[in-house]
Design an enzyme around this catalytic site. Structure first.
Site, PDB file in Angstrom:
ATOM      1  N   SER A   1       0.721  -1.222   0.166  1.00  0.00           N
ATOM      2  CA  SER A   1       0.199   0.028   0.112  1.00  0.00           C
ATOM      3  C   SER A   1       0.949   1.054   0.151  1.00  0.00           C
ATOM      4  CB  SER A   1      -0.851   0.061   1.156  1.00  0.00           C
ATOM      5  OG  SER A   1      -1.739   1.385   1.558  1.00  0.00           O
TER       6      SER A   1
ATOM      7  N   TYR B   1      -1.290  -0.801  10.212  1.00  0.00           N
ATOM      8  CA  TYR B   1      -1.501  -1.016   8.848  1.00  0.00           C
ATOM      9  C   TYR B   1      -0.164  -0.437   8.233  1.00  0.00           C
ATOM     10  CZ  TYR B   1      -3.623  -1.142   4.382  1.00  0.00           C
ATOM     11  OH  TYR B   1      -3.978  -1.289   3.072  1.00  0.00           O
TER      12      TYR B   1
END
Length: 251
Positions: free
Chosen positions: A144, A157
């Site tokens: 990401s 995350y």
């Protein structure tokens, strides 16, 4: 049909980006294994692919559980005889609205175990089969842009996606002698809901002029795993419509 007779595993394939990746490989002739915890949605996605003439099977799997990953690879070999490509897409985000101060160790572990440990486990088991192939194999991790930049309260995350990025270059070096390429994609804003509900400002803040779609990531996977591109390994491909280079997100 450039992937005809290739065996492809896509984790987190029941919906969203993973489903788009699975559909894209099936459309190119691949025999696809869809792995996910969402059984009903995963079965439905596999059914949709088969109804369109593609080859697909769903296997329920929690990628954070070693025994389930071992079983996933074994069943793939049982069904298709080999593993040629692995797309590590399965992942979860931080607990909803959990601030840095409230994030618990258990919540941290859950995100890290699914996102980072899951990539390691599936790659390790798949690579054991890939190295037996005459042409080796290809692995793509879905990281990401949060590995490169962050919004508040996304520590678990961001850390997990950063770990995936580091795992990519480490694996590329380790698995290169076995003919296995390992690359990483950094998706930006990829809309998996109703694209029509996006605002003009959502599109305008992207230098490319629009918000991303799951198919954008699928096309990147197809590129990185193509046998003509085997000189690409250990690389990280940012697919974000230019958002990262713009440096800020406009409200």
């Amino acid at each position: 049909m450039r992937y005809k007779d290739h065996s492809v595993i896509v984790t987190g394939a029941a919906r969203g980006i993973g489903a788009a990746i699975a559909r894209s490989y099936a459309a190119e002739g691949a025999r696809v294994i869809l792995a996910d915890l969402l059984v009903e949605q995963g079965e439905r996605t596999a059914d949709d692919i088969r109804s369109g003439g593609g080859q697909a099977r769903f296997i329920a799997c929690d990628v954070s559980r070693e025994e389930q990953v071992v079983a996933l690879i074994a069943r793939t070999v049982e069904h298709y005889g080999a593993v040629d490509i692995l797309i590590n897409n399965a992942g979860i985000a931080d607990p909803h609205q959990a601030s840095f101060y409230d994030l618990t160790g258990d919540q941290w572990d859950r995100v890290m175990n699914t996102n980072a440990k899951g990539c390691f486990l599936t790659s390790r088991e798949a690579a054991k089969i890939m190295r037996l192939n005459e042409q080796g194999g290809a692995i793509v991790h879905i990281s990401s842009t949060r590995a490169l930049m962050s919004e508040p309260h996304t520590e678990a995350y961001a850390a997990s996606k950063g770990a995936i990025a580091s795992l990519t270059h480490a694996m590329a070096v380790s698995l290169g002698p076995d003919g296995i390429t390992v690359n990483c994609i950094y998706p930006g804003w990829i809309e998996t809901g109703d694209y029509r509900e996006l605002r003009e400002i959502d599109h305008a803040q992207h230098p490319a002029g629009r918000v991303g779609k799951p198919e954008d990531i699928a096309r990147a996977c197809l590129y990185l795993t193509d046998s003509v591109n085997r000189f690409i390994t250990g690389a990280g491909l940012v697919v974000d419509g230019g958002m990262t280079v713009k440096m800020i997100y406009e409200p």
